[in-house]
Write a protein that holds these residues in place. Structure first.
Motif, short mmCIF file in Angstrom:
data_model
loop_
_atom_site.label_atom_id
_atom_site.label_comp_id
_atom_site.label_asym_id
_atom_site.label_seq_id
_atom_site.Cartn_x
_atom_site.Cartn_y
_atom_site.Cartn_z
N LEU A 302 0.83 -1.20 0.00
CA LEU A 302 0.00 0.00 0.00
C LEU A 302 0.87 1.26 0.00
O LEU A 302 0.65 2.21 -0.76
N GLY A 303 1.88 1.26 0.85
CA GLY A 303 2.77 2.43 0.94
C GLY A 303 3.61 2.60 -0.32
O GLY A 303 3.78 3.72 -0.82
N ARG A 304 4.09 1.51 -0.83
CA ARG A 304 4.94 1.57 -2.02
C ARG A 304 4.16 2.10 -3.22
O ARG A 304 4.61 3.01 -3.92
N ILE A 305 2.98 1.55 -3.42
CA ILE A 305 2.18 1.99 -4.57
C ILE A 305 1.75 3.45 -4.42
O ILE A 305 1.76 4.21 -5.38
N SER A 306 1.41 3.83 -3.22
CA SER A 306 1.05 5.23 -2.99
C SER A 306 2.21 6.14 -3.39
O SER A 306 2.03 7.17 -4.04
N ALA A 307 3.41 5.73 -2.99
CA ALA A 307 4.60 6.52 -3.30
C ALA A 307 4.80 6.60 -4.81
O ALA A 307 5.05 7.68 -5.36
N GLU A 308 4.66 5.47 -5.46
CA GLU A 308 4.89 5.45 -6.91
C GLU A 308 3.87 6.30 -7.65
O GLU A 308 4.19 7.00 -8.59
N GLN A 309 2.63 6.24 -7.19
CA GLN A 309 1.60 7.05 -7.81
C GLN A 309 1.88 8.54 -7.61
O GLN A 309 1.73 9.34 -8.53
N LEU A 310 2.29 8.89 -6.43
CA LEU A 310 2.54 10.30 -6.15
C LEU A 310 3.69 10.83 -7.01
O LEU A 310 3.62 11.91 -7.57
N VAL A 311 4.74 10.02 -7.11
CA VAL A 311 5.88 10.44 -7.93
C VAL A 311 5.44 10.63 -9.38
O VAL A 311 5.84 11.57 -10.05
N ARG A 312 4.58 9.75 -9.84
CA ARG A 312 4.05 9.91 -11.21
C ARG A 312 3.32 11.23 -11.35
O ARG A 312 3.51 11.96 -12.31
N ARG A 313 2.49 11.53 -10.39
CA ARG A 313 1.74 12.79 -10.43
C ARG A 313 2.68 13.99 -10.44
O ARG A 313 2.49 14.94 -11.17
N ILE A 314 3.68 13.92 -9.59
CA ILE A 314 4.64 15.02 -9.51
C ILE A 314 5.31 15.22 -10.87
O ILE A 314 5.52 16.34 -11.31
N ASN A 315 5.59 14.10 -11.52
CA ASN A 315 6.26 14.19 -12.82
C ASN A 315 5.28 14.39 -13.98
O ASN A 315 5.67 14.33 -15.14
N GLY A 316 4.02 14.60 -13.63
CA GLY A 316 3.04 14.86 -14.67
C GLY A 316 2.67 13.66 -15.52
O GLY A 316 2.13 13.80 -16.61
N GLN A 317 2.94 12.46 -15.00
CA GLN A 317 2.57 11.27 -15.74
C GLN A 317 1.13 10.88 -15.43
O GLN A 317 0.57 11.29 -14.42
N ALA A 318 0.58 10.06 -16.28
CA ALA A 318 -0.80 9.60 -16.09
C ALA A 318 -0.90 8.78 -14.81
O ALA A 318 0.02 8.06 -14.45
N CYS A 319 -2.03 8.92 -14.14
CA CYS A 319 -2.23 8.20 -12.88
C CYS A 319 -3.58 7.52 -12.85
O CYS A 319 -4.53 7.97 -13.47
N GLU A 320 -3.64 6.46 -12.09
CA GLU A 320 -4.91 5.79 -11.87
C GLU A 320 -5.74 6.68 -10.95
O GLU A 320 -5.22 7.50 -10.21
N LYS A 321 -7.03 6.44 -11.00
CA LYS A 321 -7.93 7.17 -10.12
C LYS A 321 -8.04 6.43 -8.79
O LYS A 321 -8.09 7.02 -7.73
#
Lengths: 348, 348
Positions: A302-321
């Motif tokens: 849970l923590g790892r995926i949250s981190a990866e999603q946030l980094v994607r958002r920061i980098n302007g990459q597409a994210c899951e909802k």
DNA sequence: CTGAAAGCGCTTACAG
DNA sequence: CTGAAAGCGCTTACAG
């Protein structure tokens, strides 16, 4: 006084911009220059001033965490949240980010969460809260600050939780398989954003249907909070019934803890008199007597995926909802076959 | 783009320095000016940039936390450390400080804890670690960065822990009072800096002496780590004795947990066959069966005092070298009168 | 009481 | 490949 790039410039004879570029591994720097500069920097014990960098780059390498847990009131001791945060922290550190707590009230100064994020210039925010309707959190998820939520479901950002509905269907089936027909459910607080309460109850309904058990509303207790007293209250209610449940599916371990204590008060022996199945696998689950059989939420994932999603958002990459992580049934001793036809006290 | 003091200056007609002074409540500003400026600032949604402030004031209002727990390997889930941190956090926030985790490895970059503190310009550091001999932590406490330690005892800085020796003396007396004469002790790892292991064992020795019980070295087990398996191992050893102990004083709840599981394996019934007294009062203690009787470490007080000491250090005020907070005996069901002369299973 | 100047430590165009 | 100039947002002497 700390060593600055000016000191290094002076010692090496290069200009500060050149030192800066060399230290940041910019491509347009001579190899010899770069080597010389980094050698001197190391020798002088140079440590960059991240604050100064942030001022010009607008990148702080700071992730804020909004940690607000109102239900159980355990703060950082909250068994699920802190596990997620620990794993999240490790993952973002790999990316070069650090974790800072976003305070609600700082000294005398009242500052909203959002203002606070700006005050520290965080690059993103992890939201670990239990109050779906907190206006200040709503303001953050609605802002341009990248965020990820690991509990409450927000439409405006990415939410990472465990799976709720499917395992809850499975939970009912599991108890049904043990011969139980009077299966109660203690639901968590129900509101549209707190997925856990709603989705687990939904799984309960579907599980009942799948097993062909008619829904009996007296076997559903909706807890006001995710707390032990609420779990205890549920069992007291159930036991007043003429035909009380033989098994109870709790939507969280904290609720199950209440069932355990109420059972003790009522003189019920677990699992002989009541099977208890739960959700979370908190730290305490294995130490209970009998050990609590429960669906484990994998905090590390849970923590790892949250981190990866946030980094994607920061980098302007597409994210899951919304991302849902599978849970795993941890069988201990709290569930038992109803009709003691065989001598087994637990069945697979 | 964020609102800056230049924007406010422009809108109000004052100069940036005047805006700065007004917003910081400097004394040499006209009352009308101050009011005007703060009104406009509020209206424009001005949020100061703390990074820029730090650059010039050399004050970040950031407290780093070195959180490194190698023994139990629970990370932020560590039941004692996170409780202390939570309370610490609340207290420093009242003073206007915020908490940032000091990472050991950030991305590819290897940076020592100390360099890391400088990198972020923290005003002080809370040390919550379990490895007494970590060189990097030693470097921090020996540096000019203000610090406070809430576990390991460092000569170079202020250490805040609970009382260890006195309650351990009391522990032996308590068991003695229940009629026990064969009182074992499971000590934590013993080294000069980890006060808990050493001081609690010292209390055990003194308690024995006070009760007139000769010390039997076979009744002392020194755990290699503060973990459940080590606690279990201790009980297995004790039970091999011709004359095994009737009571065991554990220097931590984690160790006691091992005693519980070993007891179950051995078919011993607690507290009938063995009284268990412990130290910590972790989250699980009350959920065990029987509930664990243990000396409670007050995390709230520990965290608060640590915070207050650190703030004193930051402000250059005099500090204690070592502070010890009293513990409180929480009586649950794991200790029993040895000779069942009366029917009581628990005594005052 | 108010403001012009300088500077905190760093990086980003831009010129050479 | 290297450096002079400017600027990020703020505060601190200092002059008036």
């Amino acid at each position: 006084m700390a060593v600055t790039i000016y000191d290094i410039a002076q010692r090496t004879g290069y200009s500060p911009p050149t030192v800066s570029k060399a230290l940041n591994n910019q491509p347009d720097i001579g190899k010899a220059t770069r080597l010389k500069i980094s050698a001197v920097a190391a020798e002088m014990g140079y440590v960059p001033n991240q604050g100064a960098k942030t001022l010009v780059t607008r990148k702080s390498w700071l992730i804020g965490v909004i940690f607000q847990e109102i239900d159980v009131n355990l703060g950082i001791e909250h068994p699920l949240f802190n596990g997620i945060m620990d794993s999240f922290k490790k993952r973002i550190e790999q990316e070069g980010y650090e974790l800072i707590f976003i305070a609600r009230n700082l000294g005398q100064r009242k500052m909203s969460y959002l203002d606070h994020c700006r005050y520290r210039g965080v690059d993103g925010v992890l939201i670990l809260n239990s109050d779906s309707f907190d206006d200040e959190v709503l303001e953050v998820v609605g802002s341009d600050v990248p965020s990820v939520s690991a509990n409450i479901v927000y439409e405006e950002t990415t939410t990472v939780t465990c799976q709720n509905t499917e395992p809850s269907i499975e939970a009912v089936r599991f108890l049904f398989g043990l011969g139980h027909r009077r299966i109660a459910h203690i639901a968590g607080p129900l509101n549209a954003k707190a997925s856990a309460g709603l989705e687990r109850r939904e799984g309960y309904f579907q599980g009942l249907k799948a097993c062909g058990i008619p829904y009996d509303e007296r076997l559903l207790y909706v807890a006001e909070h995710w707390t032990e007293p609420c779990g205890a209250e549920a069992l007291y209610r159930f036991r007043q019934l003429a035909d009380p449940p033989t098994a109870v599916f709790c939507s969280s371990d904290l609720l199950a803890l209440g069932v355990y204590s109420a059972a003790r008060t009522l003189g019920l022996e677990l699992p002989r008199d009541l099977s208890v199945l739960s959700f979370d696998d908190n730290y305490v689950a294995r130490y209970l007597n009998p050990g609590l059989t429960t669906y484990r939420q994998d905090r590390v994932v849970l923590g790892r995926i949250s981190a990866e999603q946030l980094v994607r958002r920061i980098n302007g990459q597409a994210c899951e909802k919304r991302i849902q992580v599978p849970v795993q049934l941890i069988e201990r001793g709290s569930c038992q076959r109803l009709v003691p036809a065989s001598a087994n006290s637990s069945t697979q």
